[in-house]
Write a protein that holds these residues in place. Structure first.
Motif, PDB file in Angstrom:
ATOM      1  N   PRO A  14       4.518  11.220   3.084  1.00  0.00           N
ATOM      2  CA  PRO A  14       4.127  10.081   2.242  1.00  0.00           C
ATOM      3  C   PRO A  14       4.824   8.805   2.706  1.00  0.00           C
ATOM      4  O   PRO A  14       5.832   8.822   3.408  1.00  0.00           O
ATOM      5  CB  PRO A  14       4.612  10.508   0.855  1.00  0.00           C
ATOM      6  N   SER A  15       4.279   7.674   2.272  1.00  0.00           N
ATOM      7  CA  SER A  15       4.876   6.385   2.602  1.00  0.00           C
ATOM      8  C   SER A  15       4.383   5.349   1.610  1.00  0.00           C
ATOM      9  O   SER A  15       3.341   5.528   0.964  1.00  0.00           O
ATOM     10  CB  SER A  15       4.536   5.958   4.030  1.00  0.00           C
ATOM     11  N   ALA A  53      11.649  19.694   5.656  1.00  0.00           N
ATOM     12  CA  ALA A  53      11.281  18.333   5.264  1.00  0.00           C
ATOM     13  C   ALA A  53      12.458  17.417   5.565  1.00  0.00           C
ATOM     14  O   ALA A  53      13.579  17.664   5.106  1.00  0.00           O
ATOM     15  CB  ALA A  53      10.902  18.265   3.794  1.00  0.00           C
ATOM     16  N   GLN A  54      12.200  16.383   6.336  1.00  0.00           N
ATOM     17  CA  GLN A  54      13.256  15.449   6.695  1.00  0.00           C
ATOM     18  C   GLN A  54      13.598  14.537   5.511  1.00  0.00           C
ATOM     19  O   GLN A  54      12.886  14.504   4.500  1.00  0.00           O
ATOM     20  CB  GLN A  54      12.829  14.615   7.906  1.00  0.00           C
ATOM     21  N   ALA A  55      14.683  13.809   5.672  1.00  0.00           N
ATOM     22  CA  ALA A  55      15.176  12.958   4.587  1.00  0.00           C
ATOM     23  C   ALA A  55      14.236  11.779   4.365  1.00  0.00           C
ATOM     24  O   ALA A  55      13.601  11.274   5.294  1.00  0.00           O
ATOM     25  CB  ALA A  55      16.583  12.469   4.911  1.00  0.00           C
ATOM     26  N   GLY A 101       0.831  -1.199   0.000  1.00  0.00           N
ATOM     27  CA  GLY A 101       0.000   0.000   0.000  1.00  0.00           C
ATOM     28  C   GLY A 101       0.859   1.239   0.000  1.00  0.00           C
ATOM     29  O   GLY A 101       2.100   1.193   0.060  1.00  0.00           O
ATOM     30  N   GLY A 102       0.187   2.372  -0.067  1.00  0.00           N
ATOM     31  CA  GLY A 102       0.891   3.645  -0.074  1.00  0.00           C
ATOM     32  C   GLY A 102       0.004   4.770   0.412  1.00  0.00           C
ATOM     33  O   GLY A 102      -1.228   4.679   0.360  1.00  0.00           O
ATOM     34  N   VAL A 103       0.633   5.830   0.907  1.00  0.00           N
ATOM     35  CA  VAL A 103      -0.069   7.014   1.417  1.00  0.00           C
ATOM     36  C   VAL A 103       0.456   8.241   0.680  1.00  0.00           C
ATOM     37  O   VAL A 103       1.680   8.449   0.584  1.00  0.00           O
ATOM     38  CB  VAL A 103       0.141   7.179   2.934  1.00  0.00           C
ATOM     39  N   ARG A 124       9.308   8.940   5.286  1.00  0.00           N
ATOM     40  CA  ARG A 124      10.069  10.141   5.589  1.00  0.00           C
ATOM     41  C   ARG A 124      10.444  10.123   7.071  1.00  0.00           C
ATOM     42  O   ARG A 124       9.615   9.774   7.918  1.00  0.00           O
ATOM     43  CB  ARG A 124       9.264  11.403   5.248  1.00  0.00           C
ATOM     44  N   GLU A 125      11.671  10.467   7.360  1.00  0.00           N
ATOM     45  CA  GLU A 125      12.149  10.432   8.739  1.00  0.00           C
ATOM     46  C   GLU A 125      11.333  11.373   9.614  1.00  0.00           C
ATOM     47  O   GLU A 125      10.992  12.493   9.205  1.00  0.00           O
ATOM     48  CB  GLU A 125      13.631  10.815   8.792  1.00  0.00           C
ATOM     49  N   ASP A 126      11.018  10.909  10.821  1.00  0.00           N
ATOM     50  CA  ASP A 126      10.172  11.685  11.720  1.00  0.00           C
ATOM     51  C   ASP A 126      10.970  12.814  12.368  1.00  0.00           C
ATOM     52  O   ASP A 126      12.179  12.696  12.603  1.00  0.00           O
ATOM     53  CB  ASP A 126       9.590  10.780  12.809  1.00  0.00           C
TER      54      ASP A 126
END
Length: 492
Positions: free
Chosen positions: A193-194, A235-237, A178-180, A221-223
């Motif tokens: 996103p993920s 925006a994190q890496a 799945g994806g977000v 994405r890193e929190d």
């Protein structure tokens, strides 16, 4: 006709008890008596007898042996209608007329107890693809997010999921993913996103031996609360992980053993700063390989104690990072626990142990910690499920003079079926992060959530939820995040 004959035979024996008794005393007379009774019954039921009985001299036709006393006994006997009623079964009560018109109502339960109404099916049928069944779902939500840093936003979130499983008589292949995707409607907060996909092939090698092959991909994405996150970044890496593994399990009577090998390749993107510039973090790219073995003993049908060992190696692409330290490390772990299987009431496992991470750089201290891992499921009653979880993870670090950290997470989730088509959810957790190296205060992360899922039908759900997270650490400001969302989920 047989009933009438039997009735007249009874009347004869009642009228002439002395004859009946006399005939019984003679063994040979039994047949004669029986023949006489049958003959008399035939005469009484014949039309000739009916005509004779209607004449005034009907009593003479019976013979001189029919005395007045015997006639009185006949008169006192029950009527033919009463004797017929004795021979026929009692009348059954009339069935009540049902409003729904059914003539074959369902059989009632024992002791008249009420039937428990089973839950309506809530799982979609899926799509048949040959020997596979595909169950996709699509969720569209609108979410409001408020952060203590002032980066509030309202965004839409599209969440697509799929579950593809084989329907083979032997072996099984499953592909789950799945994806977000998020898009801001207002505000300037960073999107999150993920995407993920996992493939598992289980091979039944015959008897008590099973082999498993695994492969997967994960993107996130890193929190902002991660210890290696870039402070002040807009925006994190991004993190890409590719994984592959294999396992072998076999039962030896009451003993069950398993061996698993896994490899993970981690790639890090760049973090975007407030001025628009990017900070490359590719010096954190690494490959890790782990070997895990377990030995369990089925002490009973309910409890199975086990012991598990693990060794892993994390190798960084760059031998020395930007801070001048060697970050590659070897981790050893040993834990012991117990598996619980009480059917739907209690099932899961819990294990405690010890782990140590030895960093290649001699200037960095080794990380050692007691570990607690497990997942226990409890169902106090039908429709209510409680989940208790614990997880211990040793994390690497990119900060100078810092070996890394140990994160211990404890959580509980509760789901309750308010109605057949209404599900309530509650959750809460605590994450404790302990740093190893120089003196850094421990970090605590608290989270809580609640939600409702209303199944409009087997293919469409209406969802609403709220979640809160708070991060505290001495020497830094607390970080709060509140999200409120609602949406629809379409399943097939």
């Amino acid at each position: 006709m047989t009933v009438i004959h039997s009735i007249h035979a009874r009347r004869f024996m009642r009228a002439y008890p002395e004859r009946a008794a006399g005939e019984r005393s003679k063994p040979v007379g039994r047949r004669s008596s029986l023949l006489a009774v049958l003959l008399l019954g035939t005469m009484l039921s014949s039309p000739v007898w009916a005509q004779v009985s209607d004449t005034p001299d009907a009593s003479i036709a019976l013979g001189s042996s029919l005395t007045t006393d015997s006639a009185d006994e006949i008169t006192d006997d029950p009527t033919i209608e009463e004797l017929i009623a004795e021979e026929l079964p009692p009348p059954q009560p009339a069935q009540p007329i049902r409003i729904d018109g059914r003539q074959n109502p369902r059989t009632e339960t024992v002791n008249g107890q009420l039937r428990r109404r089973g839950p309506e099916p809530t799982e979609a049928d899926g799509i048949r693809l040959g020997t596979f069944v595909l169950r996709p779902s699509l969720t569209q939500r609108i979410v409001s997010e408020q952060q203590s840093s002032g980066e509030d936003r309202i965004f839409t979130q599209t969440d697509g999921r799929f579950d593809l499983r084989s329907d083979w008589s032997r072996h099984q292949l499953s592909v789950i993913g799945g994806g977000v995707f998020q898009e801001n409607l207002s505000g300037e907060g960073a999107t999150d996103p993920s995407a993920e996909i996992d493939t598992i092939l289980r091979l039944d090698l015959g008897g008590p031996t099973t082999a498993t092959l695994r492969a997967g991909y994960d993107f996130e994405r890193e929190d902002d609360t991660d210890p290696n996150a870039v402070i002040g970044a807009d925006a994190q890496a991004s993190i890409h992980e590719f994984s592959a593994g294999a396992g072998l399990a076999r039962e030896f009577g009451l003993i069950r053993g398993s061996v698993d090998v896994d490899a993970v390749r981690s790639l890090y993107g760049s973090a975007r700063l407030a001025d628009g510039s990017d900070v490359a973090l590719d010096d954190r790219d690494q490959t890790s390989v782990s070997l895990r073995s377990r030995l369990a003993y089925a002490a009973s049908a309910i409890l199975s104690p086990f012991i598990e060992s693990e060794v892993s190696r994390a190798e960084f692409d760059e031998e020395i990072d930007r801070s001048g330290f060697e970050r590659s490390a070897t981790t050893y772990g040993l834990r012991s626990g117990i598996e619980i299987d009480l059917g739907e009431k209690w099932f899961g496992e819990i294990a405690a142990g010890y782990a140590i991470r030895d960093v290649d750089d001699a200037r960095l201290a080794s990380i050692d910690a007691f570990t607690l891992d497990g997942l226990i499921n409890w169902s106090p009653k039908r429709g209510t499920d409680v989940q208790f979880g614990a997880l211990t993870e040793i994390e690497s670090s990119t900060t100078a003079d810092l070996s890394g950290s140990v994160a211990q997470r404890f959580y509980i989730n509760l789901t309750h079926a308010v109605r057949d088509n209404l599900l309530a959810r509650l959750g809460g957790g605590l994450t404790l992060r302990d740093y190893y190296g120089f003196d850094i205060a421990d970090q605590y992360i608290y989270d809580a959530s609640a939600g409702l899922v209303w199944s409009l039908n087997r293919n469409l759900d209406l969802e609403a939820d709220i979640a809160y997270e708070r991060t505290t650490q001495d020497g830094t400001e607390d970080y709060d995040t509140l999200t409120i969302g609602a949406g629809l989920t379409l399943r097939r």
